[in-house]
Motif scaffolding. Sequence first.
Motif, mmCIF file in Angstrom:
data_model
loop_
_atom_site.group_PDB
_atom_site.id
_atom_site.type_symbol
_atom_site.label_atom_id
_atom_site.label_comp_id
_atom_site.label_asym_id
_atom_site.label_seq_id
_atom_site.Cartn_x
_atom_site.Cartn_y
_atom_site.Cartn_z
ATOM 1 N N ARG A 1 10.446 -29.250 -4.757
ATOM 2 C CA ARG A 1 11.798 -29.473 -5.311
ATOM 3 C C ARG A 1 12.140 -30.960 -5.226
ATOM 4 O O ARG A 1 11.618 -31.710 -4.395
ATOM 5 N N ALA B 1 15.719 -32.986 -4.753
ATOM 6 C CA ALA B 1 17.058 -32.577 -4.318
ATOM 7 C C ALA B 1 18.016 -33.763 -4.234
ATOM 8 O O ALA B 1 18.428 -34.165 -3.146
ATOM 9 N N PRO B 2 18.382 -34.338 -5.357
ATOM 10 C CA PRO B 2 19.261 -35.511 -5.320
ATOM 11 C C PRO B 2 20.721 -35.158 -5.014
ATOM 12 O O PRO B 2 21.155 -34.032 -5.268
ATOM 13 N N SER B 3 21.432 -36.113 -4.481
ATOM 14 C CA SER B 3 22.880 -35.969 -4.287
ATOM 15 C C SER B 3 23.560 -36.707 -5.431
ATOM 16 O O SER B 3 23.247 -37.874 -5.681
ATOM 17 N N GLU C 1 22.465 -31.550 -4.475
ATOM 18 C CA GLU C 1 23.022 -31.514 -3.117
ATOM 19 C C GLU C 1 24.393 -32.195 -3.112
ATOM 20 O O GLU C 1 24.518 -33.389 -2.837
ATOM 21 N N TYR D 1 24.334 -31.345 5.838
ATOM 22 C CA TYR D 1 23.058 -31.614 5.157
ATOM 23 C C TYR D 1 21.938 -30.786 5.793
ATOM 24 O O TYR D 1 21.182 -30.095 5.101
ATOM 25 N N VAL E 1 20.003 -27.784 3.647
ATOM 26 C CA VAL E 1 18.615 -28.020 3.232
ATOM 27 C C VAL E 1 17.694 -26.930 3.790
ATOM 28 O O VAL E 1 16.827 -26.402 3.094
ATOM 29 N N ARG F 1 9.556 -35.643 0.185
ATOM 30 C CA ARG F 1 10.744 -36.505 0.213
ATOM 31 C C ARG F 1 10.356 -37.799 0.911
ATOM 32 O O ARG F 1 9.258 -37.898 1.494
ATOM 33 N N LEU G 1 13.514 -39.667 5.546
ATOM 34 C CA LEU G 1 14.018 -38.355 5.990
ATOM 35 C C LEU G 1 13.065 -37.649 6.949
ATOM 36 O O LEU G 1 13.329 -36.529 7.379
HETATM 37 N N1 GLU Z 1 19.808 -34.921 -0.908
HETATM 38 C C1 GLU Z 1 18.972 -35.763 -0.123
HETATM 39 C C2 GLU Z 1 19.011 -37.173 -0.678
HETATM 40 O O1 GLU Z 1 19.405 -37.350 -1.823
HETATM 41 C C3 GLU Z 1 17.525 -35.301 -0.091
HETATM 42 C C4 GLU Z 1 17.353 -34.134 0.776
HETATM 43 C C5 GLU Z 1 15.937 -33.704 1.023
HETATM 44 O O2 GLU Z 1 15.043 -33.981 0.211
HETATM 45 O O3 GLU Z 1 15.718 -33.051 2.014
HETATM 46 O O4 GLU Z 1 18.653 -38.088 0.028
#
Ligand code: GLU
Length: 287
Positions: free
Chosen positions: A8, A10-12, A44, A199, A203, A217, A221
């Motif tokens: 996946r 998963a952008p904010s 997200e 968060y 997640v 990612r 992270l």
């Molecule tokens: N939403 C997070 C971000 O934009 C990424 C979260 C993830 O990949 O676990 O940095």
Amino acid sequence: MSDQIVTRFAPSPTGHLHLGHAYAALFAEAAARETGGRFLLRIEDIDGSRARPEFEQAILEDLTWLGLSWETPVRRQSDHLADYRKALERLRDLEIVYPCFCTRAEIRSEIARSPSAPQGPDGPLYPGICKNLGESERARRQVEGASFALRLNVEKALLTLGEQAGHIFWNEADSDAQPVNASLHGDVVIARKDIPTSYHLAVTVDDALQGITLVTRGLDLKPATHIHRLLQELLQLPPPRYHHHRLIADEAGQRLATRDKAKSLRTLRDQGMTPEDVRRAVGIPVK
Ligand code: GLU
């Protein structure tokens, strides 16, 4: 087939995507496609003060321009608060969360008073102000309407897991099994004051509900994985594998960040960059 992996991006939606996001999205998609697997997109947007629908729309446009496609419907976290609430209930039932009434200022001044306060990857750890409040004091403050976040009592969480606590690992690509240090982040917030999640919790729940088998990612992270693995054990969720990849830097060697107004993909596009140029720039093979 079980070796078809599910990844996946998963952008904010708190700004426009830049080259770092393009790399993360293309990396996740390539990892899935290599095995004939599935690539999912997740929005997200639990940070209501920063997430904006126009950024979400722009993300979809930019990713489409890049040549990516994904399954629909796209999971938008703010539509699934009930799922996070359920997970939170399980942690509450285990009696490993506590309400935290602290303001940021209170936490800061408590930390300033104790110069040897333990540090985590994101700065000083929560100094535990609300950890040992008595039940009657907690009840009194709640009756008075004081707002509170929920924190994970990591010490109690580890006791709950017993023997197993010392044997939590994750599977990191091209690496040995990574041992989990559950206390690394201290008593993290798992539900913010305004929303029944954080968060970390969202997640963890989403990766399991969406059947993600490989989380890709940025390396920034990687430390968060210590908490995500702990939450997976507590909630009895299947752990995915992880691949934390390099971060894309600008010409000065600084990591790209939305808040620094790194050049957005749409600006680069307007300046004549093609999707193939983007792939070449971030080192993802051109299709
Ligand atoms: N939403 C997070 C971000 O934009 C990424 C979260 C993830 O990949 O676990 O940095």
